[in-house]
Design an enzyme around this catalytic site. Sequence first.
Site, PDB file in Angstrom:
ATOM      1  N   GLU A  48       2.540   5.250  17.290  1.00 47.23           N
ATOM      2  CA  GLU A  48       2.423   4.660  15.951  1.00 47.23           C
ATOM      3  C   GLU A  48       2.125   5.774  14.948  1.00 47.23           C
ATOM      4  O   GLU A  48       1.235   6.596  15.166  1.00 47.23           O
ATOM      5  CB  GLU A  48       1.298   3.617  15.948  1.00 47.23           C
ATOM      6  CG  GLU A  48       0.772   3.220  14.586  1.00 47.23           C
ATOM      7  CD  GLU A  48       1.806   2.543  13.692  1.00 47.23           C
ATOM      8  OE1 GLU A  48       1.844   2.883  12.495  1.00 47.23           O
ATOM      9  OE2 GLU A  48       2.553   1.678  14.200  1.00 47.23           O
ATOM     10  N   GLN A  56       1.156   4.153   3.507  1.00 43.50           N
ATOM     11  CA  GLN A  56       1.421   2.849   2.923  1.00 43.50           C
ATOM     12  C   GLN A  56       0.135   2.169   2.468  1.00 43.50           C
ATOM     13  O   GLN A  56      -0.962   2.557   2.864  1.00 43.50           O
ATOM     14  CB  GLN A  56       2.109   1.948   3.953  1.00 43.50           C
ATOM     15  CG  GLN A  56       1.286   1.724   5.211  1.00 43.50           C
ATOM     16  CD  GLN A  56       2.120   1.268   6.382  1.00 43.50           C
ATOM     17  OE1 GLN A  56       3.117   0.571   6.232  1.00 43.50           O
ATOM     18  NE2 GLN A  56       1.715   1.659   7.586  1.00 43.50           N
ATOM     19  N   ASP A  68       8.896  -1.904  18.137  1.00 39.95           N
ATOM     20  CA  ASP A  68       8.092  -2.853  17.362  1.00 39.95           C
ATOM     21  C   ASP A  68       7.921  -2.270  15.966  1.00 39.95           C
ATOM     22  O   ASP A  68       6.869  -1.737  15.615  1.00 39.95           O
ATOM     23  CB  ASP A  68       6.744  -3.063  18.066  1.00 39.95           C
ATOM     24  CG  ASP A  68       5.871  -4.086  17.368  1.00 39.95           C
ATOM     25  OD1 ASP A  68       6.328  -4.684  16.373  1.00 39.95           O
ATOM     26  OD2 ASP A  68       4.721  -4.274  17.803  1.00 39.95           O
ATOM     27  N   PRO A  86      11.031   5.727   5.549  1.00 42.74           N
ATOM     28  CA  PRO A  86      11.195   6.511   6.779  1.00 42.74           C
ATOM     29  C   PRO A  86      11.511   5.655   8.005  1.00 42.74           C
ATOM     30  O   PRO A  86      12.184   6.102   8.933  1.00 42.74           O
ATOM     31  CB  PRO A  86       9.829   7.206   6.939  1.00 42.74           C
ATOM     32  CG  PRO A  86       9.247   7.223   5.565  1.00 42.74           C
ATOM     33  CD  PRO A  86       9.743   5.978   4.899  1.00 42.74           C
ATOM     34  N   ASP A  98       5.249  10.473  14.723  1.00 44.16           N
ATOM     35  CA  ASP A  98       6.518   9.923  14.268  1.00 44.16           C
ATOM     36  C   ASP A  98       7.330   9.501  15.488  1.00 44.16           C
ATOM     37  O   ASP A  98       7.620  10.321  16.374  1.00 44.16           O
ATOM     38  CB  ASP A  98       7.264  10.985  13.463  1.00 44.16           C
ATOM     39  CG  ASP A  98       8.586  10.491  12.916  1.00 44.16           C
ATOM     40  OD1 ASP A  98       9.490  10.200  13.725  1.00 44.16           O
ATOM     41  OD2 ASP A  98       8.725  10.383  11.689  1.00 44.16           O
TER      42      ASP A  98
END
Length: 297
Positions: free
Chosen positions: A125, A50, A174, A181, A156
Amino acid sequence: MKDNKNPNTYISESGMTNLWNVWYSELHDNLSGLTIKVDRIIESVQSEFQRIDVLETKDFGKLMVLYGSLMVGDNDNNTYNEMITHVPLFTHPNPKKVLIIGGGDCGALTEVLKHPNVESCTMCEIDKMVVEISKKHFPYLTKGCDDPRANILFEDGKKFIESTNEYYDIIILDLSDPVGPAADLFQKEFHKSVYDRLNEDGILVAQTESPFYNKQTVKSLFTNLTEIFPITKMYTCFMPIYPSAYWSFGFCSKKYDPVNDLDGDRYDKLILDTRYYNKEVHIASFALPQFVKELLP
């Protein structure tokens, strides 16, 4: 001597002395939302997953934006991180083992590790760069990374839950919004897998979006969670940097009620350093407006 500053002869465009007019906007369906003037773009990078932007603003201080969605702000009173963690931690009578799925800014990790009875907290994470950016620009959120009880995995979250043999007292989802995804982690099958990784008196807490803007998502989430957990309740908070400034969480438990089983004595003894959470807010957060109640099964 000729006056070079004579307004009748000196050529100048006074209306062009301050042209900085850069704004961050997060809109729901491109119709309405939150808009903040940006003083400075501090950093903008692209991770494997991202785009990550760090912005400087007057009202909110530094902001972190992921894929165009606002996640972290200096001046948001740490509301989200405190509410997603301390509510389950003060409800469970002896939370020793905690798992966080997501949480890349490490704010939830840091809040969990304020509890001395927690023996370990694993944070799973997927995007390592989010953690690195947070350490660089939001160090107060990442203090928990240095705690020996912290275990940070870059994996993942869905695959981790489906493959691990570990059991947890509390699991915290969170997560970012249910797009791309990350949407897999909002589905009923994933929540069933989470249920299976909880101890027999375990608690799940998940962020469940805005009851104002995301009504259908909220409805669907709580319908699914109610079919999995014997105790499922919504609680909410004021979250100034999120669209509508009103955010919800799903409290899902195999045994404990978040209001009746609140350990107020433990809260009093711990003397937490918080900006938003306290035991009165804990109880009050489960009182819902009528329009929100109508979203629940």
